[in-house]
Design a protein around this motif. Sequence first.
Motif, PDB file in Angstrom:
ATOM      1  N   LEU A   1      12.616 -12.743 -86.334  1.00 12.44           N
ATOM      2  CA  LEU A   1      12.292 -11.252 -86.717  1.00 12.44           C
ATOM      3  C   LEU A   1      12.556 -10.542 -85.618  1.00 12.44           C
ATOM      4  O   LEU A   1      13.209  -9.261 -86.011  1.00 12.44           O
ATOM      5  CB  LEU A   1      10.936 -11.598 -86.999  1.00 12.44           C
ATOM      6  CG  LEU A   1      10.040  -9.830 -87.239  1.00 12.44           C
ATOM      7  CD1 LEU A   1      10.637  -9.581 -88.717  1.00 12.44           C
ATOM      8  CD2 LEU A   1       8.609  -9.960 -87.476  1.00 12.44           C
TER       9      LEU A   1
ATOM     10  N   LEU B   1       5.136  -7.680 -92.338  1.00  9.90           N
ATOM     11  CA  LEU B   1       6.283  -8.248 -91.395  1.00  9.90           C
ATOM     12  C   LEU B   1       5.954  -9.883 -91.729  1.00  9.90           C
ATOM     13  O   LEU B   1       4.647 -10.331 -91.701  1.00  9.90           O
ATOM     14  CB  LEU B   1       6.339  -8.009 -90.089  1.00  9.90           C
ATOM     15  CG  LEU B   1       6.566  -6.412 -89.873  1.00  9.90           C
ATOM     16  CD1 LEU B   1       6.327  -6.256 -88.335  1.00  9.90           C
ATOM     17  CD2 LEU B   1       7.933  -6.191 -90.252  1.00  9.90           C
TER      18      LEU B   1
ATOM     19  N   LEU C   1       9.780  -2.176 -89.635  1.00  5.11           N
ATOM     20  CA  LEU C   1      10.154  -2.418 -88.287  1.00  5.11           C
ATOM     21  C   LEU C   1      10.382  -1.024 -87.908  1.00  5.11           C
ATOM     22  O   LEU C   1      10.296  -0.646 -86.943  1.00  5.11           O
ATOM     23  CB  LEU C   1      11.373  -3.327 -88.290  1.00  5.11           C
ATOM     24  CG  LEU C   1      11.228  -4.892 -88.569  1.00  5.11           C
ATOM     25  CD1 LEU C   1      12.407  -5.611 -88.507  1.00  5.11           C
ATOM     26  CD2 LEU C   1      10.447  -5.263 -87.305  1.00  5.11           C
TER      27      LEU C   1
ATOM     28  N   VAL D   1      11.026  -5.043 -95.277  1.00  2.00           N
ATOM     29  CA  VAL D   1      11.115  -5.248 -93.949  1.00  2.00           C
ATOM     30  C   VAL D   1      11.662  -4.315 -92.631  1.00  2.00           C
ATOM     31  O   VAL D   1      11.006  -4.134 -91.727  1.00  2.00           O
ATOM     32  CB  VAL D   1      11.492  -6.970 -93.570  1.00  2.00           C
ATOM     33  CG1 VAL D   1      11.595  -7.128 -92.367  1.00  2.00           C
ATOM     34  CG2 VAL D   1      10.415  -7.725 -94.536  1.00  2.00           C
TER      35      VAL D   1
END
Length: 478
Positions: free
Chosen positions: A56, A228, A455, A451
């Motif tokens: 990630l 996340l 972020l 996602v």
Amino acid sequence: MIQGAGSNVGKSMIVAGLARAARRRGLSVAPFKPQNMSNNAAVTEDGGEIGRAQALQARAAGVPPHSDMNPVLLKPESETGAQVVVQGQRLTTARARDYAALKPQLLPRVLQSFRRLAAAHDLVIVEGAGSPAEVNLRSGDIANMGFALAAGVPVVLLGDIDRGGVIAQLVGSHAVLDADDAALIRGFAVNKFRGDASLFAEGMRFIAGRTGWAPLGIVPHFAEAWRLPAEDAAEIVSRPGGALKIAVPRLNRIANFDDLDPLSAEPGISVTMIEPGRPLPGDADLVLIPGSKSTIADLAAFRAEGWDIDLRAHLRRGGRVMGICGGYQMLGRSIADPEGIEGPPGRVEGLGLLDVETVMRPEKRLGLVAARLRADGTPLRGYEIHIGRTTGPDHAARAWLDIEGRPEGAASADGLVHGCYLHGLFSEDAFRAAFLAELGVVSRPGYDDAVETTLDALAAHLERHLDIDRLLALAAPV
């Protein structure tokens, strides 16, 4: 290097946010974690495996995941032993006591991976493991101060105010560290604050006065963190509210449970982790059995909970069952581990819901793969990470996926039970939509986009609340 004043203080998320923030400033960034312990692994483009958090973080940095980003990965197989993965490949299985003797051999390879990343990028952001205040583990350490000292990397210490006692966490860490280690810490930050941060201004001054470290900010709780992918099974939370109910038994050695994240993000779905001591709910539409690092041991625990009985009752009510990787293996007629790869050698009866058998082999199948649904050709991508080989009539007659030209998976004759080895399939919008349509739910597309948006929001959150200019100025040349 971001180290924590305790476990689960939010290091992984902070590193991901800093990586995205630095990328947005035009820097080439790479994440790095010298040693990680997790059964939730990601497959890298160079054919290795690393902790899911580093994958990630690589995504946040805008670079492909690489085995150098997590050169030592420990994958627990029992209460006292773990598989040791070095630079992406399995090295051995070691008991905790024996692993300590391995660490001096591992530090050169950790430093090798770090220096390769440092040579290729403007900035490497390192994540520690646990806490440097665990001074009983300092000898031979490669995860925190042992690495920082060997690599010459300055440290920022992160505290978690949400659990209480953050002043003691930070000042106490300073008190127990030896002078050389304490000198590596240049700043500190407080994470997961709720409410008016100005009320903790005096606390920040007190910590700075007692430690001499630069205060870098108070980070409020990031409400979107659940969007996340989580690395630690302890972070899995149930997402109630949707009309479609998915029950997921929490296995003792649950692995690669990121398969659940896209389902949890769907507003029409309620994903519930079923803890040991609770029955599988009678109103579930789907029971999803996830991956396991120790399939035979987890199958024994599954039976001990009575979940095998609950599962058969679920099927009698017309419910659906899906098994992925270890869960797929459990659904078959038998599982054999003749060489004792995951535990004592032996063979056990499976749940018998699919007419297949699994044999554990030393060669791990590990890689990113392209696949398609056999029914309609829908393409999807995912990854394989398993040592089992599964064959039998339900695979031969009713494999429901193709992976690079070979049949994959199995289904029962009545279509209620499916299993496969492909991880990541629910991240694919087209597959998820088709799968959920069969269960009467309209899927919301754009999981990957969500996602990315999260972020970006995390990076903006840190920009508002951390002194990132000062933090980046602390970075030392390698």
